[in-house]
Design an enzyme around this catalytic site. Structure first.
Site, PDB file in Angstrom:
ATOM      1  N   ASN A  34      -0.055-113.621  12.139  1.00  0.00           N
ATOM      2  CA  ASN A  34       0.836-112.453  12.041  1.00  0.00           C
ATOM      3  C   ASN A  34       2.293-112.912  11.927  1.00  0.00           C
ATOM      4  OD1 ASN A  34      -1.352-110.640  12.508  1.00  0.00           O
ATOM      5  ND2 ASN A  34      -1.265-111.233  14.659  1.00  0.00           N
ATOM      6  N   HIS A 121      -5.415 -99.884  18.855  1.00  0.00           N
ATOM      7  CA  HIS A 121      -5.613-101.213  19.449  1.00  0.00           C
ATOM      8  C   HIS A 121      -6.171-101.151  20.881  1.00  0.00           C
ATOM      9  CE1 HIS A 121      -4.288-105.259  20.906  1.00  0.00           C
ATOM     10  NE2 HIS A 121      -4.674-105.573  19.685  1.00  0.00           N
ATOM     11  N   GLU A 167      -0.740 -96.232  15.811  1.00  0.00           N
ATOM     12  CA  GLU A 167      -0.057 -97.437  15.316  1.00  0.00           C
ATOM     13  C   GLU A 167       0.651 -97.043  14.033  1.00  0.00           C
ATOM     14  OE1 GLU A 167      -2.730-100.852  14.864  1.00  0.00           O
ATOM     15  OE2 GLU A 167      -3.841-100.170  16.613  1.00  0.00           O
ATOM     16  N   SER A 171      -3.621-102.455  12.493  1.00  0.00           N
ATOM     17  CA  SER A 171      -3.731-103.911  12.506  1.00  0.00           C
ATOM     18  C   SER A 171      -4.924-104.451  11.739  1.00  0.00           C
ATOM     19  CB  SER A 171      -3.800-104.412  13.946  1.00  0.00           C
ATOM     20  OG  SER A 171      -4.943-103.913  14.588  1.00  0.00           O
ATOM     21  N   ASP A 196       2.947 -97.602  18.102  1.00  0.00           N
ATOM     22  CA  ASP A 196       2.815 -99.053  18.204  1.00  0.00           C
ATOM     23  C   ASP A 196       3.225 -99.650  16.853  1.00  0.00           C
ATOM     24  OD1 ASP A 196       1.890-101.658  18.219  1.00  0.00           O
ATOM     25  OD2 ASP A 196       0.061-101.200  19.332  1.00  0.00           O
ATOM     26  N   HIS A 199       2.749-104.362  13.959  1.00  0.00           N
ATOM     27  CA  HIS A 199       2.671-105.031  12.649  1.00  0.00           C
ATOM     28  C   HIS A 199       3.728-104.539  11.662  1.00  0.00           C
ATOM     29  CE1 HIS A 199      -0.953-107.233  13.714  1.00  0.00           C
ATOM     30  NE2 HIS A 199      -1.213-106.164  14.453  1.00  0.00           N
ATOM     31  N   LYS A 229       4.724-111.363  16.515  1.00  0.00           N
ATOM     32  CA  LYS A 229       4.194-111.275  15.158  1.00  0.00           C
ATOM     33  C   LYS A 229       5.344-111.608  14.189  1.00  0.00           C
ATOM     34  CE  LYS A 229       0.784-108.184  17.102  1.00  0.00           C
ATOM     35  NZ  LYS A 229      -0.225-109.173  17.461  1.00  0.00           N
TER      36      LYS A 229
HETATM   37  C1  PLP Z   1      -1.556-102.980  17.062  1.00  0.00           C
HETATM   38  C2  PLP Z   1      -1.362-104.010  18.117  1.00  0.00           C
HETATM   39  N1  PLP Z   1      -0.771-103.648  19.263  1.00  0.00           N
HETATM   40  C3  PLP Z   1      -0.563-104.541  20.254  1.00  0.00           C
HETATM   41  C4  PLP Z   1      -0.957-105.847  20.118  1.00  0.00           C
HETATM   42  C5  PLP Z   1      -0.740-106.800  21.236  1.00  0.00           C
HETATM   43  O1  PLP Z   1       0.405-107.539  21.017  1.00  0.00           O
HETATM   44  P1  PLP Z   1       0.531-109.031  21.595  1.00  0.00           P
HETATM   45  O2  PLP Z   1      -0.202-109.902  20.640  1.00  0.00           O
HETATM   46  O3  PLP Z   1       1.991-109.278  21.662  1.00  0.00           O
HETATM   47  O4  PLP Z   1      -0.117-109.019  22.950  1.00  0.00           O
HETATM   48  C6  PLP Z   1      -1.560-106.270  18.937  1.00  0.00           C
HETATM   49  C7  PLP Z   1      -1.972-107.688  18.788  1.00  0.00           C
HETATM   50  O5  PLP Z   1      -2.807-108.055  18.041  1.00  0.00           O
HETATM   51  C8  PLP Z   1      -1.771-105.328  17.911  1.00  0.00           C
HETATM   52  O6  PLP Z   1      -2.366-105.683  16.766  1.00  0.00           O
END
Ligand code: PLP
Length: 374
Positions: A34, A121, A167, A171, A196, A199, A229
């Site tokens: 990422n 997520h 989101e 993701s 969220d 990405h 990311k």
């Molecule tokens: C949509 C989404 N939110 C939160 C996270 C979590 O973030 P972190 O990798 O900083 O723990 C991810 C990680 O893959 C994600 O894809």
């Protein structure tokens, strides 16, 4: 020891379903990270960290934020992030997972309803599970499904606060949420909207502020920006109304009872925010690589998501892992993603396009993929 046996049999069952996970080393061209803007190993982040270390910045925070672990680097980052994202307050957490799960476990109260997009997520789901509010899943990116959930809950006597969670860029599918419709719905029902941007931060919006930039900072909007990311480091920033930030500082167990993130990671995130503003060429280059990947996909009759997250649905759990390993043998670091991370029957290669590769690499990847699928 007998107590181990049940774990062994659970693992055997996973293996029988071709869902056993195992760690494998990074190798080959980066089509799975990422690190969209190639900041993770960039000289600017290295220099920022090196300079901070030579100024005496601590490696470890040494305690929780409410005790001695509150370093000037954390406060500087939070102040800068609040300005950058046009929010009243920003709070730094050690990961996006921690921030999401902490927020959903702490802010929604007993009697409230959280409506989660069905493919949101795991970290958001986990927080809701640990919290006190009721929850329901809405159909993916379907605003009328969110509204139906609200109506049904109110009709059944639900009186509390509504929380809508999405989101901005999903993701595993790389598609975008209908943010402005969700915002209108949230306003109509006096709901909070939690977005969220894991990405999208750094990749989209003015100066890389993300896809929620037009609504971020409103008093019913909370946004998660991850620093691990596109920002190239680790950690996450929650941007939110001041009162909710104060509430988290007072009530969020993951914030109160945990060692603060490394001050060096705060330095890295601060530098990454500066890079986003000063180096728009990184976003432009990524955009053009994504367009190139789209052309390559079309050449092979594959559809493109339109973002840097590029799923190629294979469907079969074993088949996806075989193709991914064939690609790795050819020098492309591609990972397969299977259920339960993605819905049953949608096992996929999750290609991600980053500045760690060039156009020619992308063309070669799609050729190799076509060969392996033939
Ligand atoms: C949509 C989404 N939110 C939160 C996270 C979590 O973030 P972190 O990798 O900083 O723990 C991810 C990680 O893959 C994600 O894809």
């Amino acid at each position: 020891m007998n107590a181990i046996a049940r774990y062994e049999s659970a693992l055997h069952a996973l293996a029988a379903q071709h869902r056993m996970r195992a760690l494998s080393p990074r190798a080959g061209l980066d089509f799975s990270s990422n690190d969209y803007l190639a900041l993770a190993a960039s000289s600017r982040l290295r220099i920022a960290i090196t300079e901070a270390m030579s100024r005496g910045t601590a490696i470890g925070a040494g305690g929780s934020r409410l005790l001695r672990g509150n370093h000037p680097e954390h406060e500087e980052l939070e102040a800068r992030a609040a300005t950058f994202f046009h929010a009243e307050r920003a709070l730094f957490f050690s990961s996006g997972y921690a921030a999401n799960s902490a927020l959903f476990a702490t802010l929604p109260q007993s009697g409230d309803l959280v409506i989660l997009d069905e493919i949101i997520h795991a970290s958001s789901r986990e927080g809701v599970r640990a919290g006190r509010a009721a929850s329901v899943a809405s159909l993916h990116n379907d605003v009328s499904s969110v509204e139906d959930s609200i109506r049904i809950w109110r009709a059944a006597g639900g009186l509390g606060q509504i929380w809508i969670a999405a989101e901005s860029l999903y993701s595993m599918d790389g598609d975008r949420a209908p943010l402005s419709d969700l915002m209108t719905l949230a306003d109509k029902h006096e709901a909070f909207l939690v977005i969220d941007e894991a990405h999208a931060t750094g990749v989209f919006g003015t100066d890389g502020r993300g896809l929620a930039e037009n609504i971020e900072g409103r008093d019913n909007v909370i946004v998660l920006h991850t620093c691990g990311k596109a920002l190239g480091g680790a950690g996450a920033l929650l941007s939110l109304p001041r009162t909710l930030g104060d509430f988290l500082v007072n009530r969020c167990r993951a914030f109160i009872f945990s060692t603060a993130p490394s001050p060096l990671m705060a330095v890295a995130a601060l530098e990454a925010l500066a890079i986003l503003k000063e180096e728009p060429q990184r976003r432009e280059a990524l955009e053009s690589l994504v367009a190139h990947a789209g052309h390559q996909a079309k050449r092979h009759a594959l559809s493109a998501s339109g973002s840097q997250i590029f799923p190629v649905i294979i469907g079969d759990d074993l088949g996806v892992m075989q193709i991914a390993s064939g690609l790795r043998e050819r020098g492309f670091d591609v990972r397969g993603v299977r259920p339960p991370t993605v819905p049953k029957g949608t096992a996929r290669l999750r290609l991600s396009i980053t500045l760690n590769v060039a156009e020619a690499d992308i063309a070669r990847l799609f050729d190799a993929l076509a060969e392996l699928r033939a």
